[in-house]
Design a protein around this motif. Structure first.
Motif, PDB file in Angstrom:
ATOM      1  N   VAL A  99      33.030  31.968  46.936  1.00 14.60           N
ATOM      2  CA  VAL A  99      34.220  31.437  46.270  1.00 14.60           C
ATOM      3  C   VAL A  99      34.339  32.066  44.896  1.00 14.60           C
ATOM      4  O   VAL A  99      33.426  31.943  44.063  1.00 14.60           O
ATOM      5  CB  VAL A  99      34.139  29.899  46.146  1.00 14.60           C
ATOM      6  CG1 VAL A  99      35.361  29.366  45.406  1.00 14.60           C
ATOM      7  CG2 VAL A  99      34.009  29.256  47.520  1.00 14.60           C
ATOM      8  N   SER A 100      35.431  32.750  44.664  1.00 20.94           N
ATOM      9  CA  SER A 100      35.671  33.321  43.335  1.00 20.94           C
ATOM     10  C   SER A 100      35.730  32.200  42.308  1.00 20.94           C
ATOM     11  O   SER A 100      36.385  31.177  42.525  1.00 20.94           O
ATOM     12  CB  SER A 100      36.986  34.103  43.329  1.00 20.94           C
ATOM     13  OG  SER A 100      37.350  34.464  42.020  1.00 20.94           O
ATOM     14  N   ASP A 101      35.056  32.379  41.178  1.00 18.67           N
ATOM     15  CA  ASP A 101      34.992  31.295  40.189  1.00 18.67           C
ATOM     16  C   ASP A 101      36.332  31.026  39.524  1.00 18.67           C
ATOM     17  O   ASP A 101      36.480  30.053  38.778  1.00 18.67           O
ATOM     18  CB  ASP A 101      33.913  31.546  39.135  1.00 18.67           C
ATOM     19  CG  ASP A 101      34.009  32.912  38.481  1.00 18.67           C
ATOM     20  OD1 ASP A 101      35.067  33.563  38.613  1.00 18.67           O
ATOM     21  OD2 ASP A 101      33.036  33.340  37.844  1.00 18.67           O
ATOM     22  N   ALA A 102      37.332  31.869  39.805  1.00 14.30           N
ATOM     23  CA  ALA A 102      38.664  31.625  39.240  1.00 14.30           C
ATOM     24  C   ALA A 102      39.445  30.588  40.042  1.00 14.30           C
ATOM     25  O   ALA A 102      40.473  30.082  39.567  1.00 14.30           O
ATOM     26  CB  ALA A 102      39.462  32.924  39.194  1.00 14.30           C
ATOM     27  N   ASP A 149      41.655  34.891  44.535  1.00 10.24           N
ATOM     28  CA  ASP A 149      43.069  34.869  44.161  1.00 10.24           C
ATOM     29  C   ASP A 149      43.643  36.277  44.050  1.00 10.24           C
ATOM     30  O   ASP A 149      44.745  36.465  43.535  1.00 10.24           O
ATOM     31  CB  ASP A 149      43.282  34.094  42.856  1.00 10.24           C
ATOM     32  CG  ASP A 149      42.542  34.697  41.673  1.00 10.24           C
ATOM     33  OD1 ASP A 149      41.727  35.615  41.884  1.00 10.24           O
ATOM     34  OD2 ASP A 149      42.773  34.254  40.539  1.00 10.24           O
ATOM     35  N   THR A 150      42.893  37.265  44.514  1.00 13.64           N
ATOM     36  CA  THR A 150      43.385  38.645  44.591  1.00 13.64           C
ATOM     37  C   THR A 150      42.920  39.250  45.908  1.00 13.64           C
ATOM     38  O   THR A 150      41.883  38.846  46.448  1.00 13.64           O
ATOM     39  CB  THR A 150      42.856  39.515  43.433  1.00 13.64           C
ATOM     40  OG1 THR A 150      41.422  39.560  43.504  1.00 13.64           O
ATOM     41  CG2 THR A 150      43.276  38.968  42.097  1.00 13.64           C
ATOM     42  N   PRO A 151      43.662  40.238  46.426  1.00 17.65           N
ATOM     43  CA  PRO A 151      43.192  40.930  47.628  1.00 17.65           C
ATOM     44  C   PRO A 151      42.035  41.867  47.292  1.00 17.65           C
ATOM     45  O   PRO A 151      41.625  41.981  46.131  1.00 17.65           O
ATOM     46  CB  PRO A 151      44.436  41.706  48.080  1.00 17.65           C
ATOM     47  CG  PRO A 151      45.228  41.909  46.830  1.00 17.65           C
ATOM     48  CD  PRO A 151      44.967  40.710  45.959  1.00 17.65           C
ATOM     49  N   ASP A 201      39.436  36.574  34.268  1.00 18.58           N
ATOM     50  CA  ASP A 201      39.229  36.930  35.673  1.00 18.58           C
ATOM     51  C   ASP A 201      40.292  36.334  36.588  1.00 18.58           C
ATOM     52  O   ASP A 201      40.436  36.779  37.727  1.00 18.58           O
ATOM     53  CB  ASP A 201      37.849  36.457  36.143  1.00 18.58           C
ATOM     54  CG  ASP A 201      36.732  37.331  35.585  1.00 18.58           C
ATOM     55  OD1 ASP A 201      37.046  38.432  35.094  1.00 18.58           O
ATOM     56  OD2 ASP A 201      35.564  36.924  35.647  1.00 18.58           O
ATOM     57  N   ALA A 202      41.004  35.334  36.121  1.00 22.79           N
ATOM     58  CA  ALA A 202      42.034  34.707  36.949  1.00 22.79           C
ATOM     59  C   ALA A 202      43.243  35.622  37.041  1.00 22.79           C
ATOM     60  O   ALA A 202      43.763  36.105  36.024  1.00 22.79           O
ATOM     61  CB  ALA A 202      42.434  33.351  36.367  1.00 22.79           C
TER      62      ALA A 202
END
Length: 306
Positions: A99-102, A149-151, A201-202
């Motif tokens: 899981v991305s921390d953003a 939240d990004t490809p 990073d978001a």
């Protein structure tokens, strides 16, 4: 000589309980029985496990090492019992997710929840890191899926595939304690409030700052957070207004101390499931993607103008 597991169990219980008397009470045997079993274990290992000073017992260096192994052994034993009792068909499938921390944690829960509702037992193993680290783990097959939240960024050394789950605009929220008596107009009122913003990073960070600039809104940024849950906690405490994806707006507003300032549908955040599969086949991933697309379709109606 093989270690006698009964002797090891009595040692483990004594170390956990803090003495032979308490261990004896827990196991319904005499302290002398406990001491005898530990002595036999020490003889078989050829080392002292406790430093005995009167009635006080302190683990020796060897004792601490043996305790580490005993903890793992008896923990696995308890896990085995749980598996047999609750999963007669066998051990649940591990589903390893990065899981991305953003990503907002409540959104992550909504995305993952369908995976644990499958008929077959599943044990979710979640790892939260920066996207670069997660992708490296995925490429080494130590993760089954990455939520971000990004490809997949261009130029990745090996091929991974982005599966678009949906999009959401932003909802601006603030604590009632932060607001004046008269309602603030939106969005111009944001310029008069302290603001909490996502970390660099978001993916939505740059879009948010550019939108504020275009509107000539210059709120005082009082906090910047990589962890969205921490940002929300500061927002609940009245430190500043903050933005969340509209898809989880209802969860935030379940807290009666928070109010909706307004929505900005054009500030879109995309959400992706990244896997090594071009065509999804993993049952957990399929459940997540199907449910997510339905959730994001529902939020599109929420964002429609009144």
């Amino acid at each position: 000589m093989a270690i006698n597991h009964k002797h090891l169990f009595y040692f483990w219980k004594t170390a956990r309980e803090g003495g032979v008397v308490k261990a004896g009470e827990a196991l319904h045997v005499t302290p002398q029985t406990i001491s005898g079993q530990i002595r036999l274990l020490e003889e078989s290992l050829g080392a002292e496990l406790f430093d005995r000073q009167g009635r006080s017992l302190e683990l020796t260096e060897t004792g601490r090492l043996v305790l580490e192994y005993a903890e793992e052994m008896f923990s696995l034993s308890a896990e085995l019992e749980q598996m047999v009792r609750h999963y007669p068909g066998g051990r649940p499938t591990d589903f390893r997710v990065g899981v991305s921390d953003a990503l907002p944690k409540s959104l992550v829960y909504r995305l993952l929840q369908p995976a644990v509702s499958l008929p077959e037992p599943v044990r979710i193993v979640c790892r939260e890191w920066r996207l670069e680290r997660l992708l490296a783990e995925l490429l080494e097959h130590r993760l089954d899926l990455v939520l971000a939240d990004t490809p997949v960024p261009a130029g990745l050394e090996r091929r991974a595939y982005s599966h678009h789950l949906g999009e959401s605009g932003l909802s601006f929220i603030a604590s009632r304690s932060l607001l004046p008596q008269q309602p603030l107009p939106f969005p111009s009122g944001l310029g008069h409030l302290p603001l909490l913003v996502p970390g660099e990073d978001a993916a939505v960070r740059q879009k948010l700052m550019a939108w504020l600039e275009r509107r000539q809104l210059r709120p005082k940024v009082v906090g910047e957070f990589d962890d969205s849950a921490l940002m929300t906690a500061f927002g609940q405490a009245g430190v500043g207004a903050f933005a969340v994806p509209s898809v989880i707006e209802d969860e935030c507003l379940a807290d009666a101390s928070l109010v909706l300032l307004g929505r900005v549908p054009e500030l879109r955040s995309g959400y992706y499931a990244i896997s090594m599969e071009r065509r999804l086949t993993h049952p957990c991933v399929l459940a997540i993607t199907e449910s997510a697309r339905q959730k994001f379709t529902e939020v599109e109606y929420l964002e429609q103008p009144d």
